[in-house]
Design a protein around this motif. Structure first.
Motif, PDB file in Angstrom:
ATOM      1  N   VAL A 119      -2.801  -7.465   1.748  1.00 21.88           N
ATOM      2  CA  VAL A 119      -2.058  -7.215   0.518  1.00 21.88           C
ATOM      3  C   VAL A 119      -2.304  -5.807  -0.013  1.00 21.88           C
ATOM      4  N   THR A 120      -3.553  -5.359   0.017  1.00 19.08           N
ATOM      5  CA  THR A 120      -3.896  -4.088  -0.629  1.00 19.08           C
ATOM      6  C   THR A 120      -3.742  -2.879   0.278  1.00 19.08           C
ATOM      7  N   LEU A 121      -3.937  -3.057   1.588  1.00 17.49           N
ATOM      8  CA  LEU A 121      -3.933  -1.900   2.493  1.00 17.49           C
ATOM      9  C   LEU A 121      -2.838  -1.970   3.549  1.00 17.49           C
ATOM     10  N   SER A 122      -1.852  -2.854   3.352  1.00 14.33           N
ATOM     11  CA  SER A 122      -0.821  -3.018   4.374  1.00 14.33           C
ATOM     12  C   SER A 122      -0.015  -1.747   4.600  1.00 14.33           C
ATOM     13  N   GLY A 123       0.062  -0.895   3.584  1.00 15.44           N
ATOM     14  CA  GLY A 123       0.805   0.353   3.735  1.00 15.44           C
ATOM     15  C   GLY A 123       0.220   1.296   4.757  1.00 15.44           C
ATOM     16  N   TYR A 124      -1.036   1.094   5.105  1.00 16.37           N
ATOM     17  CA  TYR A 124      -1.681   1.952   6.105  1.00 16.37           C
ATOM     18  C   TYR A 124      -1.487   1.438   7.529  1.00 16.37           C
ATOM     19  N   PHE A 125      -0.942   0.235   7.672  1.00 17.58           N
ATOM     20  CA  PHE A 125      -0.752  -0.362   9.000  1.00 17.58           C
ATOM     21  C   PHE A 125       0.733  -0.670   9.199  1.00 17.58           C
ATOM     22  N   THR A 126       1.536   0.387   9.244  1.00 14.89           N
ATOM     23  CA  THR A 126       2.983   0.227   9.352  1.00 14.89           C
ATOM     24  C   THR A 126       3.521   0.973  10.567  1.00 14.89           C
ATOM     25  N   PHE A 127       4.664   0.508  11.026  1.00 14.10           N
ATOM     26  CA  PHE A 127       5.385   1.183  12.095  1.00 14.10           C
ATOM     27  C   PHE A 127       6.859   0.832  11.970  1.00 14.10           C
ATOM     28  N   SER A 128       7.682   1.859  11.866  1.00 21.00           N
ATOM     29  CA  SER A 128       9.134   1.683  11.773  1.00 21.00           C
ATOM     30  C   SER A 128       9.521   0.732  10.631  1.00 21.00           C
ATOM     31  N   GLY A 129       8.796   0.861   9.518  1.00 27.28           N
ATOM     32  CA  GLY A 129       9.122   0.055   8.346  1.00 27.28           C
ATOM     33  C   GLY A 129       8.505  -1.334   8.320  1.00 27.28           C
ATOM     34  N   GLN A 130       7.812  -1.725   9.384  1.00 29.88           N
ATOM     35  CA  GLN A 130       7.177  -3.045   9.453  1.00 29.88           C
ATOM     36  C   GLN A 130       5.674  -2.910   9.240  1.00 29.88           C
ATOM     37  N   THR A 131       5.052  -3.952   8.686  1.00 27.18           N
ATOM     38  CA  THR A 131       3.605  -3.970   8.495  1.00 27.18           C
ATOM     39  C   THR A 131       2.987  -5.083   9.342  1.00 27.18           C
ATOM     40  N   VAL A 132       1.750  -4.886   9.713  1.00 30.83           N
ATOM     41  CA  VAL A 132       1.057  -5.894  10.511  1.00 30.83           C
ATOM     42  C   VAL A 132       0.835  -7.143   9.660  1.00 30.83           C
ATOM     43  N   ASP A 133       1.089  -8.301  10.248  1.00 27.74           N
ATOM     44  CA  ASP A 133       0.911  -9.579   9.546  1.00 27.74           C
ATOM     45  C   ASP A 133      -0.443 -10.157   9.931  1.00 27.74           C
TER      46      ASP A 133
END
Length: 211
Positions: free
Chosen positions: A29-43
């Motif tokens: 929830v808090t750091l998902s913006g750091y784990f993104t690629f092509s607009g998607q975040t790691v689940d």
């Protein structure tokens, strides 16, 4: 009288699950913006639920999936637009999703293989594909029926900008999470290794394949 049988529920298991259930959803929830690629975040919670079921079996997969789902919905429940155009929080979708994630991980190649890294990543890979496909179809039909805002369904765009990036991110995180669970997780790895048994193979039927 012992209120807590440590042999039945080891302290290691309680502590490990407590830490996992607190840290992983919080990081997502808090750091998902750091784990993104092509607009998607790691689940991260999805990957964790699948791998717990994969490594530790049906019961722990179901319980962990339900707990993670409740935490996921409390922290970041999805929103849906109704027929009147109002946006509403939809509590329960995360619970259902991660329940099925834990079940899927437990049943993936059940009773036929050792539970190794390759199959663990493959379980996450395939469940991500199913989740994304079902999710996009559900959103498309929901908007078509209930929402005044119509979005065209472009399969190529969904594959390139949603499904493939999610598969890549979840698969990479699955490698990291698998190693954490296996060597630092609820069940001590050395005790499983010394038992002489094939790692967490389920039942006696269908053992025609060992990887």
């Amino acid at each position: 009288m012992r209120l807590l049988k440590l042999n039945a529920i080891p302290c290691r298991k309680i502590i490990c699950y407590l830490l996992l259930f607190l840290i992983v959803p919080g990081v997502q929830v808090t750091l998902s913006g750091y784990f993104t690629f092509s607009g998607q975040t790691v689940d991260m919670t999805l990957v964790l639920a699948v791998l717990i079921g994969f490594l530790y079996g049906f019961k722990e997969g179901v319980i962990s999936g339900l707990i993670l789902g409740v935490i996921r919905d409390c922290l970041s429940a999805p929103v849906l637009s109704g027929s009147d155009g109002a946006v509403r929080i939809s509590f329960g979708i995360g619970i259902l999703l991660l329940f099925f994630a834990g079940v899927y991980g437990a049943l993936f190649f059940e009773g036929r293989t050792n539970r190794n890294l390759l199959l663990g990543v493959l379980a996450v890979f395939t469940f991500t594909v199913i989740y994304k496909a079902v999710g996009h179809l559900a959103v498309f039909f929901w908007n078509m029926i209930f929402s005044s805002y119509k979005v065209p369904f472009d399969i190529a765009d969904v594959l390139i900008h949603s499904v493939l990036p999610a598969i890549l991110l979840n698969s990479v995180f699955a490698v990291f999470m698998y190693l954490i669970l296996k060597y630092l997780g609820p069940v001590k790895y050395e005790s499983r290794k010394k038992s002489g048994k094939k790692e967490l193979t389920y039942g006696d039927s269908g053992k025609w394949l060992t990887i």
